[in-house]
Design an enzyme around this catalytic site. Sequence first.
Site, PDB file in Angstrom:
ATOM      1  N   THR A   1       0.872  -1.183   0.000  1.00  0.00           N
ATOM      2  CA  THR A   1       0.000   0.000   0.000  1.00  0.00           C
ATOM      3  C   THR A   1       0.901   1.222   0.000  1.00  0.00           C
ATOM      4  O   THR A   1       1.626   1.454   0.975  1.00  0.00           O
ATOM      5  CB  THR A   1      -0.887   0.040   1.259  1.00  0.00           C
ATOM      6  OG1 THR A   1      -1.710  -1.121   1.278  1.00  0.00           O
ATOM      7  CG2 THR A   1      -1.766   1.287   1.266  1.00  0.00           C
TER       8      THR A   1
ATOM      9  N   LYS B   1      -7.600   1.669  -2.982  1.00  0.00           N
ATOM     10  CA  LYS B   1      -7.249   1.251  -1.617  1.00  0.00           C
ATOM     11  C   LYS B   1      -7.392   2.420  -0.629  1.00  0.00           C
ATOM     12  O   LYS B   1      -7.988   2.271   0.442  1.00  0.00           O
ATOM     13  CB  LYS B   1      -5.808   0.717  -1.625  1.00  0.00           C
ATOM     14  CG  LYS B   1      -5.176   0.471  -0.277  1.00  0.00           C
ATOM     15  CD  LYS B   1      -5.698  -0.767   0.393  1.00  0.00           C
ATOM     16  CE  LYS B   1      -5.123  -0.922   1.792  1.00  0.00           C
ATOM     17  NZ  LYS B   1      -5.678  -2.027   2.527  1.00  0.00           N
TER      18      LYS B   1
ATOM     19  N   LYS C   1      -1.473   5.485   8.581  1.00  0.00           N
ATOM     20  CA  LYS C   1      -0.685   5.508   7.342  1.00  0.00           C
ATOM     21  C   LYS C   1      -1.605   5.697   6.129  1.00  0.00           C
ATOM     22  O   LYS C   1      -1.359   6.546   5.277  1.00  0.00           O
ATOM     23  CB  LYS C   1       0.101   4.194   7.202  1.00  0.00           C
ATOM     24  CG  LYS C   1       0.820   4.055   5.872  1.00  0.00           C
ATOM     25  CD  LYS C   1       1.290   2.633   5.590  1.00  0.00           C
ATOM     26  CE  LYS C   1       1.621   2.488   4.112  1.00  0.00           C
ATOM     27  NZ  LYS C   1       1.994   1.143   3.719  1.00  0.00           N
TER      28      LYS C   1
HETATM   29  P1  NAD Z   1       5.757  -5.887   7.535  1.00  0.00           P
HETATM   30  O1  NAD Z   1       6.533  -4.762   8.120  1.00  0.00           O
HETATM   31  O2  NAD Z   1       5.360  -7.034   8.372  1.00  0.00           O
HETATM   32  O3  NAD Z   1       6.574  -6.490   6.260  1.00  0.00           O
HETATM   33  C1  NAD Z   1       7.354  -5.723   5.391  1.00  0.00           C
HETATM   34  C2  NAD Z   1       8.613  -6.527   5.099  1.00  0.00           C
HETATM   35  O4  NAD Z   1       9.378  -5.871   4.091  1.00  0.00           O
HETATM   36  C3  NAD Z   1       9.537  -6.654   6.324  1.00  0.00           C
HETATM   37  O5  NAD Z   1       9.761  -8.033   6.589  1.00  0.00           O
HETATM   38  C4  NAD Z   1      10.810  -5.924   5.914  1.00  0.00           C
HETATM   39  O6  NAD Z   1      11.985  -6.499   6.436  1.00  0.00           O
HETATM   40  C5  NAD Z   1      10.752  -6.062   4.401  1.00  0.00           C
HETATM   41  N1  NAD Z   1      11.540  -5.079   3.658  1.00  0.00           N
HETATM   42  C6  NAD Z   1      11.573  -3.727   3.792  1.00  0.00           C
HETATM   43  N2  NAD Z   1      12.396  -3.189   2.886  1.00  0.00           N
HETATM   44  C7  NAD Z   1      12.883  -4.221   2.143  1.00  0.00           C
HETATM   45  C8  NAD Z   1      13.782  -4.303   1.041  1.00  0.00           C
HETATM   46  N3  NAD Z   1      14.335  -3.226   0.498  1.00  0.00           N
HETATM   47  N4  NAD Z   1      14.055  -5.528   0.549  1.00  0.00           N
HETATM   48  C9  NAD Z   1      13.502  -6.636   1.090  1.00  0.00           C
HETATM   49  N5  NAD Z   1      12.644  -6.619   2.120  1.00  0.00           N
HETATM   50  C10 NAD Z   1      12.343  -5.422   2.632  1.00  0.00           C
HETATM   51  O7  NAD Z   1       4.478  -5.210   6.849  1.00  0.00           O
HETATM   52  P2  NAD Z   1       3.133  -5.941   6.376  1.00  0.00           P
HETATM   53  O8  NAD Z   1       2.129  -5.894   7.466  1.00  0.00           O
HETATM   54  O9  NAD Z   1       3.477  -7.224   5.723  1.00  0.00           O
HETATM   55  O10 NAD Z   1       2.620  -4.890   5.274  1.00  0.00           O
HETATM   56  C11 NAD Z   1       3.183  -4.813   3.974  1.00  0.00           C
HETATM   57  C12 NAD Z   1       2.341  -3.864   3.136  1.00  0.00           C
HETATM   58  O11 NAD Z   1       0.998  -4.342   3.105  1.00  0.00           O
HETATM   59  C13 NAD Z   1       2.284  -2.429   3.663  1.00  0.00           C
HETATM   60  O12 NAD Z   1       2.332  -1.547   2.588  1.00  0.00           O
HETATM   61  C14 NAD Z   1       0.938  -2.388   4.371  1.00  0.00           C
HETATM   62  O13 NAD Z   1       0.389  -1.086   4.411  1.00  0.00           O
HETATM   63  C15 NAD Z   1       0.115  -3.314   3.497  1.00  0.00           C
HETATM   64  N6  NAD Z   1      -1.052  -3.938   4.155  1.00  0.00           N
HETATM   65  C16 NAD Z   1      -0.929  -4.504   5.402  1.00  0.00           C
HETATM   66  C17 NAD Z   1      -2.039  -5.076   6.006  1.00  0.00           C
HETATM   67  C18 NAD Z   1      -1.947  -5.689   7.381  1.00  0.00           C
HETATM   68  O14 NAD Z   1      -2.999  -5.961   7.975  1.00  0.00           O
HETATM   69  N7  NAD Z   1      -0.756  -5.955   7.908  1.00  0.00           N
HETATM   70  C19 NAD Z   1      -3.275  -5.091   5.338  1.00  0.00           C
HETATM   71  C20 NAD Z   1      -3.361  -4.563   4.054  1.00  0.00           C
HETATM   72  C21 NAD Z   1      -2.241  -3.979   3.467  1.00  0.00           C
END
Ligand code: NAD
Length: 297
Positions: free
Chosen positions: A97, A172, A247
């Site tokens: 997102t 979204k 966010k």
């Molecule tokens: P998270 O922080 O658990 O996972 C993100 C991952 O990306 C981490 O493991 C981090 O180490 C990795 N990362 C960051 N930079 C990197 C890079 N350059 N190379 C490789 N890995 C890298 O976050 P999440 O909850 O999985 O959310 C991910 C996305 O999904 C976000 O944009 C969030 O807004 C969206 N989202 C989350 C939810 C939710 O309920 N958690 C729901 C809908 C959408």
Amino acid sequence: MVARIGFIGLGNMGGPMAANLVKAGHTVRGYDLAAAAVEKFAGLGGHQAGSMAEAVRGADVVITMLPAGQHVREAYLGEGGILAAAASHALLIDCSTIDVDSARAVGSAAAEKGLAMVDAPVSGGVGGAEAATLTFMVGGPEEAFAKAQPYLAAMGKTIVHTGASGTGQAAKICNNMILGISMIAVCEAFALAEKLGLDHQKLFDVSSKSSGQCWSLTTYCPVPGPVPTSPANRDYKAGFTAAMMLKDLKLAQDASAAVGAQTPLGAEAEALYSRFAEAGHGSVDFSGIIKMLRERG
Ligand code: NAD
């Protein structure tokens, strides 16, 4: 068709999404900055990549699930990044997102290199990621959408083509602006009902069957009791954190300012969630804001 997939970002959402692609029979090479996330993925049948380029090289499909716009820009446009390493036939899918501008910038850079790309943010949370029931909002050319569909179907249930590049992100943030505003409205109504001597269940019985009905009330009810599965019944353990809601509301306000739209309730929702997060409640479920709204009252 069995594909070679590079999956970047194996966090709370990306981990289970990548695992579902493995279950669907694909060969998935996963990469994350956090070594623990990559190891966990290997335990679920995925292949470990030691770098982003290693995950991307030779892949038929590259999927990213990263925190925010800056991470996505760096991952795609940076040195040794996805656009540099991707095979010429690769399909690129960003499920993070992020802001609409970053999505469009990365989408057009991919198009300039002749690579097919879609922005495909999700709704449904970690539960939806695990159960492969996510909703995907997909922006990008028709042909790229058609190519992405079978892979998205392995991770989700509802897949909507929203239009050109960036419109997935637009859908979204518009949806989540509705969610943030409606959650505050439902919390305010319950807080008012308490002061008026109206029982929670009675308000629920009326509003869930009348014009106040909405998802924040009937699925995610912010008081314990009426909907036993809602976070209010487990002391507001997330679920969907207030920090995540903030966010998305910030993204909506940035987008709104950029195009000169009028979103006063979206702005107020952002201000309220900012105050809630600043008070140290960012990791609480977003329905927990009812506690702050009661105090204000
Ligand atoms: P998270 O922080 O658990 O996972 C993100 C991952 O990306 C981490 O493991 C981090 O180490 C990795 N990362 C960051 N930079 C990197 C890079 N350059 N190379 C490789 N890995 C890298 O976050 P999440 O909850 O999985 O959310 C991910 C996305 O999904 C976000 O944009 C969030 O807004 C969206 N989202 C989350 C939810 C939710 O309920 N958690 C729901 C809908 C959408």
